[in-house]
Design a protein around this motif. Sequence first.
Motif, PDB file in Angstrom:
ATOM      1  N   THR A  73       6.968 -10.175  26.823  1.00 50.09           N
ATOM      2  CA  THR A  73       6.924 -11.292  27.779  1.00 50.09           C
ATOM      3  C   THR A  73       7.026 -10.754  29.199  1.00 50.09           C
ATOM      4  N   ASP A  74       6.180 -11.299  30.101  1.00 47.77           N
ATOM      5  CA  ASP A  74       6.196 -10.886  31.507  1.00 47.77           C
ATOM      6  C   ASP A  74       7.200 -11.745  32.281  1.00 47.77           C
ATOM      7  N   HIS A  75       8.232 -11.128  32.828  1.00 49.45           N
ATOM      8  CA  HIS A  75       9.315 -11.861  33.495  1.00 49.45           C
ATOM      9  C   HIS A  75       9.220 -11.819  35.024  1.00 49.45           C
ATOM     10  N   LEU A  76       8.185 -11.193  35.573  1.00 50.25           N
ATOM     11  CA  LEU A  76       8.127 -10.962  37.028  1.00 50.25           C
ATOM     12  C   LEU A  76       6.789 -11.402  37.604  1.00 50.25           C
ATOM     13  N   ALA A  77       6.831 -12.219  38.667  1.00 50.57           N
ATOM     14  CA  ALA A  77       5.592 -12.573  39.374  1.00 50.57           C
ATOM     15  C   ALA A  77       5.314 -11.554  40.479  1.00 50.57           C
ATOM     16  N   GLN A  78       6.344 -11.220  41.271  1.00 49.15           N
ATOM     17  CA  GLN A  78       6.119 -10.331  42.419  1.00 49.15           C
ATOM     18  C   GLN A  78       7.430  -9.738  42.909  1.00 49.15           C
ATOM     19  N   GLN A  79       7.416  -8.444  43.143  1.00 47.06           N
ATOM     20  CA  GLN A  79       8.513  -7.808  43.867  1.00 47.06           C
ATOM     21  C   GLN A  79       7.905  -6.822  44.845  1.00 47.06           C
ATOM     22  N   TRP A  80       8.258  -6.973  46.160  1.00 52.80           N
ATOM     23  CA  TRP A  80       7.644  -6.048  47.117  1.00 52.80           C
ATOM     24  C   TRP A  80       8.518  -5.891  48.354  1.00 52.80           C
TER      25      TRP A  80
END
Length: 271
Positions: free
Chosen positions: A52-59
Motif C-alpha cells: 500500500t502506498d502511504h505517501l503523496a508527497q514529501q519534498w
Amino acid sequence: MRVRHPLTVALAVLFLSATVNAASLSLADKNSTVTIDPSSQAGVSDWHVNGTDHLAQQWFWVGSGSGPEVSLDALTLNSASTSDDDFDPGDEVARLAYSGTGFDINVTLELTGSNGTSSKIGEIIEIINTSSTQSLSLRFFQYNDLELGGTQDDALGYIITPPGNTAIQADLGGVFVSETAATPVPDHREVALGAATLTSLNDGVATTLSDNTGPLGPGDLTWAFQWDVNLPADGTLIISKNKNLTIPTPAAGLAGTALLALAAARRRRAL
Ligand SMILES: [Ca+2]
Ligand SMILES: [Ca+2]
Ligand SMILES: [Ca+2]
Ligand SMILES: [Ca+2]
C-alpha cells in the motif's frame, strides 16, 4: 595489483552517468519501496509498505535570507544516485546533491523495511556554506503529505510541543506515522489541511510556518518543519530526521478504530 580492462572502466563510467541522469530513483528494502524524483516537486512521491502506498508527497524548499523560497529541484542538480549498502536485494540508499548561489545541499535518504508491518525512512540533510568569506542565511523547509492506508483522508495529525520536533499522523484503520527531527529542533512547524502549506511554499512570497501544532483532522492532513539556518563562512549544518510507519495487526487496528470511534462519540456528546 589487479589492472582493469579499459572497456570495463568505460562501461562503469557509462553506467554511472546513466544513474546520474535518471529521471526518478527507486529504493527497495524488504516490505517497502520508495520513489524519488529529484527533478520535480513530486520529490519523494511513493512509500509502499506491504503493497500500500502511504505517501503523496514529501519534498524540500529553501529560501535565501528573507527572500521567497523555491523547491529544491529548482537548484542545480549535481548528482542523484542509489546504492546497496546492506548487501540484501534492492538499493536502499539515495544520495542527491544540489547547488544554489553560495551553498550546496546534499540529501541522503535511507529506506529500512522490515519482515513485519513497519518501515522507516531516515534522512540526513547537509547544508554547506560554500563561501570562505561570507556568512549564509537560509530558511529550509521539509513538507509532508502522507495519505495513510492509501486513502487521502486521515484521522488525526499533530506536532508534540515542546520541543516541537515530532509530528504524528494516524489513520482510522490504525496506520500510524511519527517523524522526529532529532538534530536540530526546527525553528517553526505547521500542521495543516489540504494544499494550504504547499500553496504558501509556492506563492513567491517568503513563508514563515504558523507554529499551528494541531491536533487537526479528520481530513487531508499535512505537516511541515522549518529551520532558520545561519552559517559562518565555510560552515555546515547537518539536519537528521527519522520517519517511522507502523501498520497495526488486525486486532490492534480494530482496537485503534474503536478508540477513535469512542473519542468521536465523546466529542458529539460534548457539543
Ligand atoms: Ca539492499
Ligand atoms: Ca488515509
Ligand atoms: Ca511562500
Ligand atoms: Ca495528506
